[in-house]
Design a protein around this motif. Sequence first.
Motif, PDB file in Angstrom:
ATOM      1  N   ALA A 132      -9.740   1.798   0.360  1.00  0.00           N
ATOM      2  CA  ALA A 132     -10.192   1.753   1.752  1.00  0.00           C
ATOM      3  C   ALA A 132      -9.190   0.991   2.606  1.00  0.00           C
ATOM      4  O   ALA A 132      -9.453  -0.115   3.054  1.00  0.00           O
ATOM      5  CB  ALA A 132     -11.570   1.086   1.831  1.00  0.00           C
ATOM      6  N   PRO A 133      -8.002   1.581   2.812  1.00  0.00           N
ATOM      7  CA  PRO A 133      -6.950   0.838   3.519  1.00  0.00           C
ATOM      8  C   PRO A 133      -7.332   0.454   4.945  1.00  0.00           C
ATOM      9  O   PRO A 133      -6.816  -0.513   5.484  1.00  0.00           O
ATOM     10  CB  PRO A 133      -5.758   1.804   3.500  1.00  0.00           C
ATOM     11  CG  PRO A 133      -6.321   3.142   3.197  1.00  0.00           C
ATOM     12  CD  PRO A 133      -7.553   2.918   2.394  1.00  0.00           C
ATOM     13  N   TRP A 134      -8.265   1.205   5.550  1.00  0.00           N
ATOM     14  CA  TRP A 134      -8.594   0.939   6.961  1.00  0.00           C
ATOM     15  C   TRP A 134      -9.172  -0.447   7.180  1.00  0.00           C
ATOM     16  O   TRP A 134      -8.918  -1.064   8.205  1.00  0.00           O
ATOM     17  CB  TRP A 134      -9.575   2.008   7.496  1.00  0.00           C
ATOM     18  CG  TRP A 134     -10.678   2.292   6.525  1.00  0.00           C
ATOM     19  CD1 TRP A 134     -11.843   1.616   6.392  1.00  0.00           C
ATOM     20  CD2 TRP A 134     -10.691   3.320   5.549  1.00  0.00           C
ATOM     21  NE1 TRP A 134     -12.594   2.139   5.384  1.00  0.00           N
ATOM     22  CE2 TRP A 134     -11.915   3.195   4.850  1.00  0.00           C
ATOM     23  CE3 TRP A 134      -9.791   4.333   5.186  1.00  0.00           C
ATOM     24  CZ2 TRP A 134     -12.271   4.059   3.802  1.00  0.00           C
ATOM     25  CZ3 TRP A 134     -10.152   5.179   4.151  1.00  0.00           C
ATOM     26  CH2 TRP A 134     -11.362   5.041   3.471  1.00  0.00           C
ATOM     27  N   SER A 135      -9.928  -0.960   6.239  1.00  0.00           N
ATOM     28  CA  SER A 135     -10.598  -2.231   6.534  1.00  0.00           C
ATOM     29  C   SER A 135      -9.608  -3.384   6.580  1.00  0.00           C
ATOM     30  O   SER A 135      -9.892  -4.414   7.180  1.00  0.00           O
ATOM     31  CB  SER A 135     -11.731  -2.517   5.552  1.00  0.00           C
ATOM     32  OG  SER A 135     -11.344  -2.223   4.235  1.00  0.00           O
ATOM     33  N   LEU A 179       0.838  -1.206   0.000  1.00  0.00           N
ATOM     34  CA  LEU A 179       0.000   0.000   0.000  1.00  0.00           C
ATOM     35  C   LEU A 179       0.870   1.251   0.000  1.00  0.00           C
ATOM     36  O   LEU A 179       0.660   2.169  -0.805  1.00  0.00           O
ATOM     37  CB  LEU A 179      -0.898  -0.024   1.248  1.00  0.00           C
ATOM     38  CG  LEU A 179      -1.869   1.129   1.416  1.00  0.00           C
ATOM     39  CD1 LEU A 179      -2.935   1.065   0.334  1.00  0.00           C
ATOM     40  CD2 LEU A 179      -2.523   1.073   2.798  1.00  0.00           C
ATOM     41  N   GLY A 180       1.841   1.280   0.876  1.00  0.00           N
ATOM     42  CA  GLY A 180       2.655   2.483   1.027  1.00  0.00           C
ATOM     43  C   GLY A 180       3.592   2.719  -0.153  1.00  0.00           C
ATOM     44  O   GLY A 180       3.596   3.792  -0.752  1.00  0.00           O
ATOM     45  N   ASN A 239     -18.669   5.648  12.052  1.00  0.00           N
ATOM     46  CA  ASN A 239     -17.926   4.402  11.942  1.00  0.00           C
ATOM     47  C   ASN A 239     -16.465   4.717  12.267  1.00  0.00           C
ATOM     48  O   ASN A 239     -15.708   5.117  11.389  1.00  0.00           O
ATOM     49  CB  ASN A 239     -18.022   3.834  10.522  1.00  0.00           C
ATOM     50  CG  ASN A 239     -19.460   3.693  10.067  1.00  0.00           C
ATOM     51  OD1 ASN A 239     -19.945   4.490   9.265  1.00  0.00           O
ATOM     52  ND2 ASN A 239     -20.150   2.704  10.610  1.00  0.00           N
ATOM     53  N   VAL A 240     -16.103   4.534  13.528  1.00  0.00           N
ATOM     54  CA  VAL A 240     -14.784   5.016  13.967  1.00  0.00           C
ATOM     55  C   VAL A 240     -13.639   4.447  13.160  1.00  0.00           C
ATOM     56  O   VAL A 240     -12.621   5.097  12.975  1.00  0.00           O
ATOM     57  CB  VAL A 240     -14.513   4.735  15.461  1.00  0.00           C
ATOM     58  CG1 VAL A 240     -15.030   5.859  16.302  1.00  0.00           C
ATOM     59  CG2 VAL A 240     -15.049   3.401  15.871  1.00  0.00           C
ATOM     60  N   LEU A 241     -13.758   3.204  12.714  1.00  0.00           N
ATOM     61  CA  LEU A 241     -12.682   2.631  11.914  1.00  0.00           C
ATOM     62  C   LEU A 241     -13.114   2.471  10.464  1.00  0.00           C
ATOM     63  O   LEU A 241     -12.558   1.690   9.712  1.00  0.00           O
ATOM     64  CB  LEU A 241     -12.248   1.275  12.494  1.00  0.00           C
ATOM     65  CG  LEU A 241     -11.737   1.282  13.935  1.00  0.00           C
ATOM     66  CD1 LEU A 241     -11.274  -0.097  14.349  1.00  0.00           C
ATOM     67  CD2 LEU A 241     -10.618   2.282  14.127  1.00  0.00           C
ATOM     68  N   GLY A 242     -14.168   3.182  10.058  1.00  0.00           N
ATOM     69  CA  GLY A 242     -14.640   3.114   8.686  1.00  0.00           C
ATOM     70  C   GLY A 242     -15.534   1.906   8.433  1.00  0.00           C
ATOM     71  O   GLY A 242     -15.873   1.162   9.362  1.00  0.00           O
ATOM     72  N   THR A 243     -15.889   1.716   7.167  1.00  0.00           N
ATOM     73  CA  THR A 243     -16.666   0.535   6.788  1.00  0.00           C
ATOM     74  C   THR A 243     -15.895  -0.235   5.731  1.00  0.00           C
ATOM     75  O   THR A 243     -15.045   0.314   5.052  1.00  0.00           O
ATOM     76  CB  THR A 243     -18.047   0.909   6.216  1.00  0.00           C
ATOM     77  OG1 THR A 243     -17.851   1.691   5.042  1.00  0.00           O
ATOM     78  CG2 THR A 243     -18.865   1.687   7.220  1.00  0.00           C
TER      79      THR A 243
END
Lengths: 346, 324, 308
Positions: C272-275, B153-154, C85-89
Amino acid sequence: MTEPLLRVRDLKTYFVTEQGSGTARAVDGVSFDVRPGETLGIVGESGCGKTVTSLSILRLIPEPPGHIRPGSFIEFEGRNILTLEPKELRAVRGNQIAMIFQEPMTSLNPVFTVGDQIAEAAIVHQHLSRAAARRRAIEMLQLVGIPDPEERVDHYPHQMSGGMRQRVMIAMALVCHPKLLIADEPTTALDVTIQAQILELLERLQAELGMAVMLITHDLGVVAGTADRVVVMYAGQVVEQAPTVELFAHPVHPYTEGLLAAVPRLDAPSLSLRTGGRGRLHSIPGQVPAATAWPDGCRFHPRCPYAWDRCRAEEPPLLDASQGDAGTHTARCWLVTEPQRRTRRP
Amino acid sequence: MIAWVVRRVAASVAIIWAVVTLTFFVIHAARGSPFLPEQSQSVSPETLDRLRRQFGLDRSLPEQYVLYLRNLARGELGESFVLRRPVADALADAMPHTFFLALAALLIDFTAGLALGIYQAVRERSVGDVVLGNVALFVNSMPTFWLGLVLLLGFAQWLHWFPTGGPSDPVLCPRVDSLPCLLDFFWHLTLPALTLGLVGAAGTARFQRAAMLEVIRQEYVRTARAKGLREGRVLLVHALRNALLPFITLVGLAFPFLLTGAVLVETVYSWPGMGLLAVRAILQRDYYVVTGAALVTSAMVVLGSLMADLLYAVADPRIRVRGA
Amino acid sequence: MNIWNWVALGGAAVAALLVVAVVRRRASASASGRRFFRHPTAAPGLFVLAFFVTVAVAAPLVAPYKPYQQIDIVHLQNRSPSTRNVLGTDPFSRDVWSRLAYGARISLGIGALAMLVAVTIGGAVGATAGYFRGWMDAALMRLVDVGLAMPRIFAMLVVVALWDHIAVPVLVLLIGLTGWFATSRLVRAEVLSLRERDFVAAARALGAGPGRVIGRHVLPNAAAPIIVSAALGIGNVMLLEAGLSFLGMGVPSPAPSWGNMIADGWPKIAVAPWSATFPGLAISLVVMALNAVGDALRDALDPRKEAV
């Protein structure tokens, strides 16, 4: 009197213990001299600061937790070792002052041949070639009385017996002909017969090479035959200091008295009287207190059979107890001022 | 010494045989068959029967096993159903990729890990040691494939410094046959190798720090100092030679770690190595590729520990003499 | 995420702090307990573990949504973290934090249970081999050699292929069954040295049977290395589970294991890197905590350090 080779003054080596249980004052204001060519015995039970003293001289105290306090002074041939630059210090270590340790088993590196380990100091300090250093190593092995030195030079430490290893240690220490050899309990880990051989060897080499020896031991019996003078240490301090003969004949400090009583002797029935005349080996009651909490007053008073109020309240300085020349015999004990208090043990 | 080696090799062969046998029976017992992948259900029963006969799958399982072993003894690993080519060829194509990945990862692992571990031990309890120690602990605790995703990703998606996957540029460098293509290969290799190497290096650093600390406290290190040696020589010759002995064991253990990591990292970076081959073969029930991969991986693990033992015997004079 | 979820989350943190405080007080009574907490990472590690365990237990309170709930499949995919959604969806419009909280149950649960299986088998096999020695020892240890010769994830992949749709208890059992080899070696070595000790000989001389000698006299004394290897092993199991789930061969899909969450988020990692990153971070944190606690336990339980 000749100029001392090594002059230690007010040496204080402290250790910071884990968990803040305080500072261990392992060596706490030690002073003594070593003269050229003489053998100085340093005696005391374990925990008295003998080993720390000897390690301090070559600045081998692991820092942290240990550190030598400012104000301490270790002078070797007119230079203060404690202020030497690393490079100058290295030129002293192994070259001018060499050291052998108690455990020949663990003090030799298991993955190098004994020859390599002996040759190393010669290569570093005298810039010998590898071949010349190897020849020197063989010579040294011969000098310390190891049979078949040509073959032994390529052996690893684990292939040798304990006595042989200690001979290798001695060869390693002496390869640069140091002026001072510090021997820290060199015979403690060895069998009695081997002990005698090693001591004999040290004595012979000292005579041949003309070096001074600092012999550190817990056993007064070891110094009796070898040392010219003896320094007795207790609780991080020098408690008595005298020529060997004088010390054995007229011990002043009760601690020295106790140590003497613990030596089995065949030649001095007068001393065996101190054991109560029953031929039983006497040992000093109690044990060395923790270096984090030396007792107030005289540090020996909790174990001293003669202690009185003054001993509990006031720490004695080193007092002159000489019978001959002033200053040859000193003891850190109030008994020097009040000898009449030395009564028979209750 | 020779007798010992012979015994070890014999034991190794037995272990590999056991692994292959287990794999053979388990994968044959698995649900589904190599000719019925979900996507191509249009195959007629007649074709299926013909295929099964062609590959000998109509025989009983013990028969197939004996046949497989007989072929194995002749050095034949069988035929891949899915790839329609000999398993040996498929493995031969995949192995260099895993080999170079593992080699690069090992290089990062050992150089960075050893250097950090030694530095930390020498500067025990300094700020640097504490910070590095915690970073190493964290990196060592990451799922390898997740670190791969994060690096991907980075450095690939956001910074575009490195490609997103594959072993080489499919258009410009379909095969590695020129210097630019070699550089292209290394460029593609960087992220996967870094992923595996960093996690490994963190573990190595933790291990080596402990080993070095143990050795630094030994009396022979003090002896070396008392001789007047430079601190560098004391640490890097007298201490390190001893502290590297336990490290050799770690080298042997690195093989299973790298292979395990390779399975996942190759998936993340579409790196066509053993791991990717094996995972696909298991999913597609490509029996002989699975057993072939089991053979190769177990051989590598066993070889790794055998090499570590031999290396140890060479490096440690105490063992060398006993063995001789 | 509503106010009550935040309150519950704060409560979880406080509960974790309390656990650390209580354990520290209890531990200060013994030398090994004090040694444990002298390890600088022991208390933080314990806190992280206690926190995640509390979150797992209290998942319905700290999570605003159900883990499978697709909030709005049309409009709420791959939403970046927000107050709602604190950490997203994730790509399926599910709340990442809620899945993370419920996922703690699965990931931590699998880690602990599979390790329990592994330690039980490893302990039994190691004790048997070390106690009886002879052919039994040889046979069992050859088995261990074979087990260690195959990279664990590879073995798991092959074995998991036996099922179309693997149930979580079966997965736990399988992970346990492929994870006991190293433990058994450790226990065997310990038992081999213990069985020569006087108190074991005394017990045997008094007529105690092998089961009693092993259970009452040998294993309790071999407990320290077993506990340490178990603590470190849970982390390994969690990493393994994550890897398997990532390859689609672990916990069956909609279930919110942390590995599954990474697998679900991976295809959309660019947008959406958070998921995919948050569950990975959670795994790293918990495994790090387990390693830290394991290290501290090793130092604390090492009898050689008793004198220090």
